[in-house]
Design an enzyme around this catalytic site. Structure first.
Site, PDB file in Angstrom:
ATOM      1  N   LEU A 268       0.862  -1.180   0.000  1.00 41.29           N
ATOM      2  CA  LEU A 268       0.000   0.000   0.000  1.00 41.29           C
ATOM      3  C   LEU A 268       0.900   1.233   0.000  1.00 41.29           C
ATOM      4  O   LEU A 268       1.935   1.243   0.662  1.00 41.29           O
ATOM      5  CB  LEU A 268      -0.878   0.033   1.254  1.00 41.29           C
ATOM      6  CG  LEU A 268      -1.932  -1.079   1.392  1.00 41.29           C
ATOM      7  CD1 LEU A 268      -2.495  -1.065   2.809  1.00 41.29           C
ATOM      8  CD2 LEU A 268      -3.052  -0.897   0.380  1.00 41.29           C
ATOM      9  N   ASP A 269       0.496   2.291  -0.736  1.00 39.02           N
ATOM     10  CA  ASP A 269       1.310   3.497  -0.724  1.00 39.02           C
ATOM     11  C   ASP A 269       1.167   4.213   0.610  1.00 39.02           C
ATOM     12  O   ASP A 269       0.330   3.861   1.441  1.00 39.02           O
ATOM     13  CB  ASP A 269       0.958   4.418  -1.906  1.00 39.02           C
ATOM     14  CG  ASP A 269      -0.459   4.950  -1.840  1.00 39.02           C
ATOM     15  OD1 ASP A 269      -0.872   5.444  -0.769  1.00 39.02           O
ATOM     16  OD2 ASP A 269      -1.166   4.900  -2.865  1.00 39.02           O
ATOM     17  N   ASN A 270       1.987   5.235   0.833  1.00 33.96           N
ATOM     18  CA  ASN A 270       2.032   5.859   2.158  1.00 33.96           C
ATOM     19  C   ASN A 270       0.743   6.566   2.547  1.00 33.96           C
ATOM     20  O   ASN A 270       0.454   6.750   3.724  1.00 33.96           O
ATOM     21  CB  ASN A 270       3.218   6.833   2.264  1.00 33.96           C
ATOM     22  CG  ASN A 270       3.110   8.004   1.313  1.00 33.96           C
ATOM     23  OD1 ASN A 270       2.675   7.857   0.173  1.00 33.96           O
ATOM     24  ND2 ASN A 270       3.528   9.174   1.755  1.00 33.96           N
ATOM     25  N   HIS A 271      -0.087   6.962   1.567  1.00 41.37           N
ATOM     26  CA  HIS A 271      -1.349   7.631   1.880  1.00 41.37           C
ATOM     27  C   HIS A 271      -2.513   6.656   2.042  1.00 41.37           C
ATOM     28  O   HIS A 271      -3.615   7.071   2.394  1.00 41.37           O
ATOM     29  CB  HIS A 271      -1.688   8.659   0.788  1.00 41.37           C
ATOM     30  CG  HIS A 271      -0.765   9.838   0.798  1.00 41.37           C
ATOM     31  ND1 HIS A 271      -0.182  10.340  -0.333  1.00 41.37           N
ATOM     32  CD2 HIS A 271      -0.311  10.597   1.824  1.00 41.37           C
ATOM     33  CE1 HIS A 271       0.584  11.370  -0.023  1.00 41.37           C
ATOM     34  NE2 HIS A 271       0.527  11.542   1.291  1.00 41.37           N
ATOM     35  N   SER A 272      -2.277   5.386   1.761  1.00 42.47           N
ATOM     36  CA  SER A 272      -3.318   4.377   1.925  1.00 42.47           C
ATOM     37  C   SER A 272      -3.143   3.657   3.255  1.00 42.47           C
ATOM     38  O   SER A 272      -2.054   3.630   3.833  1.00 42.47           O
ATOM     39  CB  SER A 272      -3.270   3.375   0.766  1.00 42.47           C
ATOM     40  OG  SER A 272      -3.476   4.034  -0.473  1.00 42.47           O
TER      41      SER A 272
END
Length: 208
Positions: free
Chosen positions: A47-51
């Site tokens: 998951l990316d850092n904003h997810s």
């Protein structure tokens, strides 16, 4: 039968944390979690850092290929908060497929998927987000069997909505449940493969 040499965990990845233990950027790392992970641990299905939400960590390097790179699709469900009210017409567009831009600047039409408007789950952790009652929003669940780069965010943007929060809540029958942000749960190997609906004997052999 000898015990498995591998370890399997799920975490609830918090906002502003990358799915890795080392990064040149000033972001939260998996190593910041209050847990003593074994040597050789790595994240799969990142998951990316904003997810936020469900992230698998394991010492078994072969799982990634079978779960996310095989020809057999595996469902992933996301809880998504978008800005503004979403109409049934827009909902149907997401369900039937929208055009997004993928790697290389290529147009890609997403396949049909399950999208539902839902109520905000009770007790949902706010994390770094504060709800503003003056700004209309819609909560959705979106279930995919693929994972193009930032696909969910691109899909809702394609129908003129901005993704405010993105939380992965399940991969097949492996559920995030009530696991709180930053918390870790170990899963026994047999249960791990059963919930993900994959067979251990199907795992590809590693090159020596």
């Amino acid at each position: 039968m000898s015990p498995s040499p591998y370890k399997y965990y799920i975490i609830n990845k918090p906002f502003n944390m990358v799915s890795q233990f080392v990064s040149p950027d000033d972001v939260g790392l998996l190593g910041d979690l209050d847990f003593d992970f074994p040597e050789g641990i790595h994240a799969i299905g990142r998951l990316d850092n904003h997810s936020e939400g469900l992230l698998i960590l394991t010492t078994n390097k072969r799982v990634t290929k079978l779960l996310f790179e095989s020809k057999t699709p595996h469902e992933r469900t996301y809880l998504v908060m978008v800005r503004h009210r979403m109409t049934q017409e827009t909902l149907e567009k997401l369900r039937t497929g929208v055009t997004i831009i993928v790697k290389g600047g290529v147009d890609y039409t997403t396949p049909p998927c399950d999208v539902q408007i839902v109520d905000m789950p009770e007790g949902l952790f706010e994390g770094n987000f504060k709800m503003r009652p003056d700004i209309p929003h819609t909560w959705l669940t979106i279930t995919l069997t693929e994972g193009k780069f930032h696909q969910v965010r691109k899909m809702v943007f394609a129908v003129s909505h901005r993704c405010i929060r993105l939380i992965r809540i399940s991969i097949e029958d492996l559920l995030l449940g009530d696991l709180q942000p930053g918390c870790v749960k170990e899963i026994e190997e047999t249960e791990f493969f059963k919930l993900l609906q994959i067979n251990n004997w199907q795992l590809p052999k590693l090159n020596s």
